[in-house]
Scaffold this motif. Structure first.
Motif, PDB file in Angstrom:
ATOM      1  N   ASN A 113     -29.016 -18.191  92.348  1.00  0.00           N
ATOM      2  CA  ASN A 113     -29.902 -18.543  91.470  1.00  0.00           C
ATOM      3  C   ASN A 113     -31.545 -19.003  92.030  1.00  0.00           C
ATOM      4  O   ASN A 113     -32.226 -18.488  91.524  1.00  0.00           O
ATOM      5  CB  ASN A 113     -29.352 -19.839  90.741  1.00  0.00           C
ATOM      6  CG  ASN A 113     -28.692 -19.232  89.587  1.00  0.00           C
ATOM      7  OD1 ASN A 113     -28.971 -18.316  88.893  1.00  0.00           O
ATOM      8  ND2 ASN A 113     -27.751 -20.153  89.095  1.00  0.00           N
ATOM      9  N   GLN A 114     -31.173 -19.725  93.085  1.00  0.00           N
ATOM     10  CA  GLN A 114     -32.680 -19.979  93.658  1.00  0.00           C
ATOM     11  C   GLN A 114     -33.294 -18.732  94.274  1.00  0.00           C
ATOM     12  O   GLN A 114     -34.543 -18.536  94.220  1.00  0.00           O
ATOM     13  CB  GLN A 114     -32.318 -20.821  94.967  1.00  0.00           C
ATOM     14  CG  GLN A 114     -32.660 -22.158  94.565  1.00  0.00           C
ATOM     15  CD  GLN A 114     -32.513 -23.045  95.937  1.00  0.00           C
ATOM     16  OE1 GLN A 114     -31.629 -22.908  97.006  1.00  0.00           O
ATOM     17  NE2 GLN A 114     -32.977 -24.277  96.122  1.00  0.00           N
ATOM     18  N   LEU A 115     -32.608 -18.053  94.760  1.00  0.00           N
ATOM     19  CA  LEU A 115     -33.171 -16.610  95.631  1.00  0.00           C
ATOM     20  C   LEU A 115     -33.711 -15.520  94.324  1.00  0.00           C
ATOM     21  O   LEU A 115     -34.870 -15.074  94.544  1.00  0.00           O
ATOM     22  CB  LEU A 115     -32.301 -16.061  96.379  1.00  0.00           C
ATOM     23  CG  LEU A 115     -31.887 -16.805  97.767  1.00  0.00           C
ATOM     24  CD1 LEU A 115     -30.855 -15.860  98.124  1.00  0.00           C
ATOM     25  CD2 LEU A 115     -33.077 -16.979  98.586  1.00  0.00           C
ATOM     26  N   LEU A 116     -32.777 -15.455  93.382  1.00  0.00           N
ATOM     27  CA  LEU A 116     -33.239 -14.393  92.418  1.00  0.00           C
ATOM     28  C   LEU A 116     -34.265 -15.188  91.450  1.00  0.00           C
ATOM     29  O   LEU A 116     -35.196 -14.152  90.880  1.00  0.00           O
ATOM     30  CB  LEU A 116     -31.916 -14.048  91.599  1.00  0.00           C
ATOM     31  CG  LEU A 116     -30.979 -13.306  92.362  1.00  0.00           C
ATOM     32  CD1 LEU A 116     -29.819 -12.807  91.325  1.00  0.00           C
ATOM     33  CD2 LEU A 116     -31.636 -11.959  92.784  1.00  0.00           C
ATOM     34  N   GLY A 117     -34.050 -16.316  90.809  1.00  0.00           N
ATOM     35  CA  GLY A 117     -34.769 -16.748  89.956  1.00  0.00           C
ATOM     36  C   GLY A 117     -34.809 -16.254  88.570  1.00  0.00           C
ATOM     37  O   GLY A 117     -35.823 -16.304  87.565  1.00  0.00           O
ATOM     38  N   ASP A 118     -33.612 -15.532  88.400  1.00  0.00           N
ATOM     39  CA  ASP A 118     -33.412 -14.730  86.919  1.00  0.00           C
ATOM     40  C   ASP A 118     -31.977 -14.935  86.914  1.00  0.00           C
ATOM     41  O   ASP A 118     -31.057 -14.040  87.345  1.00  0.00           O
ATOM     42  CB  ASP A 118     -33.769 -13.368  87.335  1.00  0.00           C
ATOM     43  CG  ASP A 118     -33.837 -12.453  86.204  1.00  0.00           C
ATOM     44  OD1 ASP A 118     -33.067 -12.922  85.095  1.00  0.00           O
ATOM     45  OD2 ASP A 118     -34.533 -11.643  85.722  1.00  0.00           O
ATOM     46  N   ASN A 119     -31.619 -15.768  85.944  1.00  0.00           N
ATOM     47  CA  ASN A 119     -30.223 -16.114  85.650  1.00  0.00           C
ATOM     48  C   ASN A 119     -29.547 -14.864  84.913  1.00  0.00           C
ATOM     49  O   ASN A 119     -28.303 -14.462  85.197  1.00  0.00           O
ATOM     50  CB  ASN A 119     -30.001 -17.262  84.582  1.00  0.00           C
ATOM     51  CG  ASN A 119     -30.223 -18.483  85.233  1.00  0.00           C
ATOM     52  OD1 ASN A 119     -30.219 -18.514  86.578  1.00  0.00           O
ATOM     53  ND2 ASN A 119     -30.804 -19.536  84.884  1.00  0.00           N
TER      54      ASN A 119
END
Length: 97
Positions: free
Chosen positions: A52-58
């Motif tokens: 979640n932190q790396l992608l920033g797109d749930n």
């Protein structure tokens, strides 16, 4: 969690847990040994939290999870499509220079 093995005062432990205070490297090492987890896990949390932190797109993360449950052939096709989209975007960036 058994904090007694850490020899840290409760207030310090609470600062690490709740206030976002980062412990020094030697403390992280000791905590990782006491709780039998990696330092990476202590800093970033579980795999899903890190993703979640790396992608920033749930939404994208949810889609990746769904893809991981597909048949291998379908997963491979999706990977090929993603690779093609990435290459296309990179080529556009190069062409824009």
């Amino acid at each position: 969690m058994n904090r007694n093995k850490t020899y840290l005062p409760d207030y310090q432990f609470q600062r690490y847990e709740n206030k976002g205070v980062q412990p020094p490297a030697d403390t992280l090492k000791k905590l990782s040994e006491v709780f039998n987890v990696s330092i990476d896990f202590l800093v970033y949390g579980g795999t899903e939290e890190k993703a979640n932190q790396l992608l920033g797109d749930n939404e994208l993360l949810t889609q990746f999870k769904a893809v991981s449950e597909l048949e291998p052939k379908d997963r491979s096709t999706i990977k090929e499509v993603i690779d093609a989209m990435i290459k296309r975007a990179r080529l556009r960036n190069i062409a824009a220079l």
